[in-house]
Design an enzyme around this catalytic site. Sequence first.
Site, PDB file in Angstrom:
ATOM      1  N   GLU A  92      56.290  -1.653  -7.106  1.00 53.22           N
ATOM      2  CA  GLU A  92      56.098  -1.998  -5.568  1.00 53.22           C
ATOM      3  C   GLU A  92      54.469  -2.364  -5.296  1.00 53.22           C
ATOM      4  O   GLU A  92      53.714  -1.885  -6.399  1.00 53.22           O
ATOM      5  CB  GLU A  92      56.359  -0.983  -4.674  1.00 53.22           C
ATOM      6  N   ASP A 117      57.351  -2.874   2.379  1.00 59.27           N
ATOM      7  CA  ASP A 117      58.183  -2.563   3.615  1.00 59.27           C
ATOM      8  C   ASP A 117      57.249  -2.870   4.850  1.00 59.27           C
ATOM      9  O   ASP A 117      56.013  -2.896   4.743  1.00 59.27           O
ATOM     10  CB  ASP A 117      58.912  -1.265   3.606  1.00 59.27           C
ATOM     11  N   ASP A 154      58.254  -6.277 -14.148  1.00 57.24           N
ATOM     12  CA  ASP A 154      57.757  -6.987 -13.351  1.00 57.24           C
ATOM     13  C   ASP A 154      58.643  -7.931 -12.464  1.00 57.24           C
ATOM     14  O   ASP A 154      58.743  -9.044 -12.619  1.00 57.24           O
ATOM     15  CB  ASP A 154      56.633  -7.945 -13.733  1.00 57.24           C
ATOM     16  N   HIS A 167      57.201  -6.100  -5.554  1.00 56.65           N
ATOM     17  CA  HIS A 167      58.031  -5.769  -4.523  1.00 56.65           C
ATOM     18  C   HIS A 167      57.431  -5.815  -3.022  1.00 56.65           C
ATOM     19  O   HIS A 167      56.637  -5.015  -2.836  1.00 56.65           O
ATOM     20  CB  HIS A 167      58.701  -4.368  -4.465  1.00 56.65           C
TER      21      HIS A 167
END
Length: 747
Positions: free
Chosen positions: A727, A343, A718, A670
């Site tokens: 992540e 993020d 994965d 991620h």
Amino acid sequence: MKRRRTALAALTAVLAAALTALPAQPAGAGESEQVRNGSFDTGTDPWWSTSNVTTALADGRLCADVPGGTAERWDAAVGQNDIALAKGETYRFSFAASGVPGGYAVRALVGLQTAPYDTWFEVSPQPGPDAGTYSYTFTSPVDTAQAQVAFQVGGSAEPWRFCLDDVSLLGGVPPVPYEPDTGPRVRVNQVAYLPAGPKNATLVTDAATRLPWLLRDAAGRTVAHGWTVPRGTDASSGQNVHSIDFGAYRGRGGGFTLVADGETSRPFALGADAYERLRLDALKYYYTQRSGVAIRDDLRPGYGRAAGHLNTPPNQGDANVPCQPGVCDYRLDVTGGWYDAGDHGKYVVNGGITTWELLSTYERETLARTGRAHALRDGTLGLPESGNGVPDILDEARWELEFLLRMQVPDGQPLAGMAHHKVHDEQWTGLPLLPSEDPQKRELHPPTTAATLNLAATAAQAARLYRPYDPAFAARALTAARKAWTAALAHPDVLADPADATGGGAYPDTDVRDEFYWAAAELYLTTGEGRFQTYVLTSPVHTADVFGPLGLDWARTAAAARLDLATVPNRLPGRDQVRRSVVRGADTYLAALRTQPYGMPYAPPDNLYDWGSNHQVLNNAVVLATAYDLTGADRYRDAAVQSMDYVLGRNALNISYVTGYGEVSAHNQHSRWYAHELDPALPGPPAGTLAGGPNSSIQDPYAQSKLTGCVGQFCYIDDIQSWSTNETAINWNAALARLASFVADQA
Ligand code: 9MR
């Protein structure tokens, strides 16, 4: 419990497997069609399209003229709303599509039709001029009457034509059980064993009695042999396993394999080179996580990108960030630092423990008997700062330290000296999204005691480590650390709100006694002052057992203090006790490692793997490594070195959790910008990126759709959509960097 709004459920992993000819068959018994007019026999209703797209019927299909020059996939789309989904029911999503010219990605998804636009399933095929048929199955994680089927076709520079037919979402189809491909049953460290170090492997087998094994070199010659040791059922995986110890073999080279029970392991090396590379790759990762600066492609080929969050549209930026409404009435320049993970948020608590672990990686190299600070000298990480005479690892850590200092509440404001907990977007964003493309408003969240103490601890540690290179910065850091300490004492229980998780993670921590202890310890180690010594000695944390199964992470910082008090020179009364406590902690991890047939120093209560379990394994190994530094006893060194085997492939999934290391490694972590899995034009995670790893709580819908009921090590997938198991994160890579650095030193 959290986030990832438009992200969630791509089944790209099954794309190849599930891509079948689309049969124009009627729904079977118990199966029910959810899409209306999917064959466009009655015109284009009730399909909608964004206003920039022109749709028309052509040969019984819906064709859309897509404009060029839009930025994001969702900037041009066709879809249908008000579709009902039942939680736990399996659906077959199928359609026929073509594209002229071909090659543009179509993001086909099933998700929530209103904000926050949760995505429960998505794929990104690239149809060519001839209609291709696509078919996938997924299980709905929700009950809703507000689902949409959408085809997002924006993001291309040039205009193109997209045609669609036979769209179907068939409910009540049989679920397709997920079977991970775990390859050969002989599980090894797929990267390298140290020639003089421990060499262990695990065999998955039904056999109850011992079996012979062979070690083969690259030419296929048998160079060692022996017998497996049956270990029974392994709780961490539910498998029947044997262990193999081939540590007596001292050869070197590449391409070795281990053979047992008719299976040949993936290849591995006997040598240390890979660890020299890994310690640098794990650290190079931070440069491409930097916020507020353009990433130079000459330094990281394939990873060059525009600066993120510098107030250049569409970014609203971090240069002048307001608080959340009602929290403060000033604005701060909080540019810089590293993005936390996949993020675009920046969080002081996690930035703190990460900075500590990088600084401690360096500090250990300067202090330990086997330390080689030279390996992290100036020029080793390929940074813009390389060549400035400062060890590169310190340059990299300083990028975050400067950000942490900016998060401190200025003098004259309420709570002056404390640190804001975090800065991030007002709302969650979708994937993929380059940092420079994030259009969200950024907000400062309230100051907390935990964030303040993270700042105090890391700025105090920085003060002693940067003093030889930049005394002015060292002094500035120490002043900020003292100020933070005083502010934390004045406001000892300002906690982060666990519900403050919109647009970013909450990082809540209900017990900050360990953060107080850690900050006091770092201030004491740097200044030697009596008040910090007294705080350390009278803290209840000082004598507590801080080396539990989950010993060291962003919320559990006492171990950071204990390791530093044990290893950084100081005159603390009773220091021998401190050192003994570290060795006792290492003994518990050593005992766990010996009971685990996969040989990792991690045996969480009830076999419940934590979020980021891979870094828990590594941090427990760091305690073992520190016990070796303190005692010189080989058993601790060997256990620390052996812990790497689990992360690099000796595990139930037969996967290396580090990108680019091992024949089969995690590579779809991620991330909004290493999002190659969603957009072929973007890179994947750089070599040396650690995946979070098995997480029994599988909070994300994608993992839930695949892994519900998983046992321990199997709670991992994965796929870029699995933010709770896969992540990338700055604190996790720090643990990898620290252990890789230790292992490289043992060569
Ligand atoms: O690593 C964090 C884990 O310990 C927490 O349980 C989880 C939920 O709060 O959050 C994890 O941290 C994430 C953070 O909230 C947002 N950025 C990504 C982090 C890694 O997943």
